[in-house]
Design a protein around this motif. Structure first.
Motif, short mmCIF file in Angstrom:
data_model
loop_
_atom_site.label_atom_id
_atom_site.label_comp_id
_atom_site.label_asym_id
_atom_site.label_seq_id
_atom_site.Cartn_x
_atom_site.Cartn_y
_atom_site.Cartn_z
N LEU A 19 0.83 -1.20 0.00
CA LEU A 19 0.00 0.00 0.00
C LEU A 19 0.86 1.25 0.00
O LEU A 19 2.01 1.24 0.43
CB LEU A 19 -0.91 0.03 1.24
CG LEU A 19 -1.70 -1.23 1.59
CD1 LEU A 19 -2.38 -1.06 2.94
CD2 LEU A 19 -2.73 -1.53 0.51
N ARG A 20 0.27 2.33 -0.49
CA ARG A 20 0.86 3.66 -0.36
C ARG A 20 -0.20 4.57 0.25
O ARG A 20 -1.38 4.48 -0.12
CB ARG A 20 1.32 4.19 -1.72
CG ARG A 20 2.07 5.53 -1.62
CD ARG A 20 2.41 6.06 -3.01
NE ARG A 20 3.35 5.18 -3.70
CZ ARG A 20 4.66 5.24 -3.59
NH1 ARG A 20 5.21 6.14 -2.78
NH2 ARG A 20 5.43 4.41 -4.27
N SER A 21 0.23 5.42 1.18
CA SER A 21 -0.73 6.33 1.82
C SER A 21 -0.18 7.75 1.85
O SER A 21 1.04 7.98 1.79
CB SER A 21 -1.05 5.87 3.24
OG SER A 21 0.07 6.07 4.10
N THR A 27 -3.73 5.66 -0.87
CA THR A 27 -3.77 6.24 -2.21
C THR A 27 -3.50 5.22 -3.31
O THR A 27 -3.91 5.41 -4.45
CB THR A 27 -2.75 7.38 -2.33
OG1 THR A 27 -1.45 6.89 -1.99
CG2 THR A 27 -3.13 8.53 -1.39
N GLU A 28 -2.77 4.14 -2.98
CA GLU A 28 -2.52 3.06 -3.93
C GLU A 28 -2.59 1.74 -3.18
O GLU A 28 -2.21 1.65 -2.01
CB GLU A 28 -1.13 3.20 -4.59
CG GLU A 28 -0.96 4.43 -5.46
CD GLU A 28 0.43 4.50 -6.07
OE1 GLU A 28 1.05 3.42 -6.24
OE2 GLU A 28 0.90 5.61 -6.34
N ALA A 29 -3.09 0.70 -3.86
CA ALA A 29 -3.20 -0.61 -3.22
C ALA A 29 -2.93 -1.72 -4.22
O ALA A 29 -3.38 -1.67 -5.37
CB ALA A 29 -4.60 -0.79 -2.63
N SER A 30 -2.16 -2.71 -3.76
CA SER A 30 -1.91 -3.92 -4.55
C SER A 30 -2.02 -5.12 -3.63
O SER A 30 -1.18 -5.32 -2.76
CB SER A 30 -0.52 -3.88 -5.20
OG SER A 30 -0.22 -5.13 -5.81
N GLN A 44 -8.76 -6.10 -9.57
CA GLN A 44 -8.88 -4.64 -9.68
C GLN A 44 -9.97 -4.13 -8.75
O GLN A 44 -9.85 -3.06 -8.16
CB GLN A 44 -9.19 -4.24 -11.12
CG GLN A 44 -8.11 -4.64 -12.13
CD GLN A 44 -8.54 -4.35 -13.57
OE1 GLN A 44 -9.51 -3.63 -13.81
NE2 GLN A 44 -7.81 -4.92 -14.52
N ASN A 47 -8.48 -3.99 -5.20
CA ASN A 47 -7.55 -2.87 -5.05
C ASN A 47 -8.29 -1.54 -5.03
O ASN A 47 -7.97 -0.65 -4.22
CB ASN A 47 -6.51 -2.89 -6.17
CG ASN A 47 -5.57 -4.08 -6.07
OD1 ASN A 47 -5.34 -4.60 -4.99
ND2 ASN A 47 -5.04 -4.51 -7.21
N TYR A 48 -9.26 -1.40 -5.91
CA TYR A 48 -10.03 -0.16 -5.97
C TYR A 48 -10.81 0.06 -4.67
O TYR A 48 -10.97 1.20 -4.23
CB TYR A 48 -11.00 -0.20 -7.16
CG TYR A 48 -11.79 1.06 -7.35
CD1 TYR A 48 -11.19 2.21 -7.86
CD2 TYR A 48 -13.14 1.12 -7.01
CE1 TYR A 48 -11.91 3.38 -8.03
CE2 TYR A 48 -13.87 2.28 -7.16
CZ TYR A 48 -13.25 3.42 -7.68
OH TYR A 48 -13.98 4.58 -7.83
N VAL A 51 -8.52 1.88 -2.07
CA VAL A 51 -8.09 3.25 -2.32
C VAL A 51 -9.14 4.22 -1.78
O VAL A 51 -10.34 4.07 -2.04
CB VAL A 51 -7.86 3.49 -3.82
CG1 VAL A 51 -7.57 4.97 -4.09
CG2 VAL A 51 -6.71 2.62 -4.32
#
Length: 351
Positions: A19-21, A27-30, A44, A47-48, A51
């Motif tokens: 993740l990114r925050s 803000t981003e997820a995998s 998808q 992941n969506y 976010v």
């Protein structure tokens, strides 16, 4: 900020979150791992769904968002929305793994049963307060007792007259679950004191096998192929060998304990426990069975050797270090036993 977390589903697959925050929001997820998911596009969706969630999102919030965003035809194999919630919470630092903690292990020493249950409360609260490392403790005792669950009716579970005749002490513990018939050397009991973050987002049903995976390993080393039978029974192909109980405290600590039969006098147990009579009433064995001895019979080992292997297995898996019960903790347990666990008000709180 980058975040990484991993979670191996009990009986399932590995789920990983990258993740990114920014400013407290994902803000981003995998989500990735060795699970199976159909169709491909459903990844998808997952992941969506993550976010835009706050980094403080609860397991319930994450689970609901994933469920709501997944297309109706999606099928998840080896993981589910709960697993996604758990790995995301781990990545964000809210859920912990076994390796995040420095575990301690306390060897058995003879302690009165009322102090045993008092120690469970004292040590669990110390872990919750952060004044003690997460700990596993093995019990030992000399007297004869029935330890009933927090919510059980004393009159419905125990034949009081029979208990007095056999010199059986009646004790109520803080966790739920069923009654434990305990004589010196007749069973194996241990208590695990951990922060609730270890089971963050897990249901009680999922947390039982998760917390006792190490003991399944230990039993396997002894030639016993054990498994969990929902909700809280530990069983083998030859039948039940034990059961677990749990108490999650308000301040973030938890108690998880297990009792497994080693060599129990079944006739005495059935005489004292009313529920025991009901459980075997349709089996025609009330007078034929003298002892219930699954661990003794299945392992052909002394009780002390079984405990040694269990302690060794836990130590190897979680790098546990030996610990002891100091005088202040023992004094606190004695005081709590005197003011709570030996009182009629507590023992008969559900008459």
């Amino acid at each position: 900020m980058m975040h990484h977390g991993e979670y191996k589903v009990v009986g399932g697959k590995l789920v990983v979150a990258d993740l990114r925050s920014s400013d407290g929001v994902i803000t981003e997820a995998s989500i990735n791992g060795d699970f199976f998911l159909e169709p491909d596009e459903a990844l998808q969706d997952i992941n969506y769904a993550l976010v835009g969630l706050p980094t403080t999102a609860t397991s319930a919030m994450i689970r609901e968002s994933v469920t709501n965003h997944l297309r109706s035809e999606a099928v998840m194999f080896g993981f589910d929305a709960d697993a996604v919630a758990r790995v995301v919470r781990r990545a964000l630092g809210h859920a912990t793994t076994w390796s995040d903690h420095q575990w301690q292990i306390i060897a058995p020493q003879p302690i009165p049963i009322t102090e045993q249950v008092a120690l469970d409360e004292v040590l669990a609260r110390e872990v919750a307060a952060g004044t003690r490392q997460p700990t596993i403790r093995f019990w030992d005792w000399d007297e004869r007792a029935v330890v009933i669950g927090s919510f059980q009716s004393l009159a419905n579970e125990v034949d009081i007259v029979a208990a007095e005749r056999h010199g059986v002490q009646l004790v109520r513990r803080i966790s739920g679950g069923g009654a434990m018939f305990m004589e010196a050397g007749n069973c194996i009991t241990y208590s695990l004191y951990a922060p609730e973050s270890l089971v963050d987002g897990m249901s009680f049903a999922d947390s039982y096998p998760f917390l006792d995976a190490w003991v399944m390993d230990a039993l396997s080393r002894m030639g016993v192929q054990a498994h969990y039978k929902p909700l809280n029974d530990i069983a083998t192909p030859e039948g039940k060998i034990g059961g677990a109980a749990q108490k999650r405290l308000a301040r973030g600590g938890m108690l998880h304990h297990v009792t497994m039969s080693y060599d129990i006098d079944a006739e005495k147990m059935v005489d004292v426990l009313r529920i025991g009579r009901e459980k075997i009433s349709d089996k025609g064995i009330a007078s034929a069975v003298k002892r219930v001895d699954p661990l003794k019979r299945q392992t052909q080992l002394d009780r002390g050797e079984i405990i040694r292997i269990m302690m060794e297995t836990f130590t190897e898996r979680y790098a546990a270090t030996p610990a002891s019960i100091d005088d202040s903790v023992r004094a606190a347990a004695r005081e709590l036993a005197a003011t709570k666990f030996t009182t009629e008000q507590w023992t008969a709180r559900v008459p």
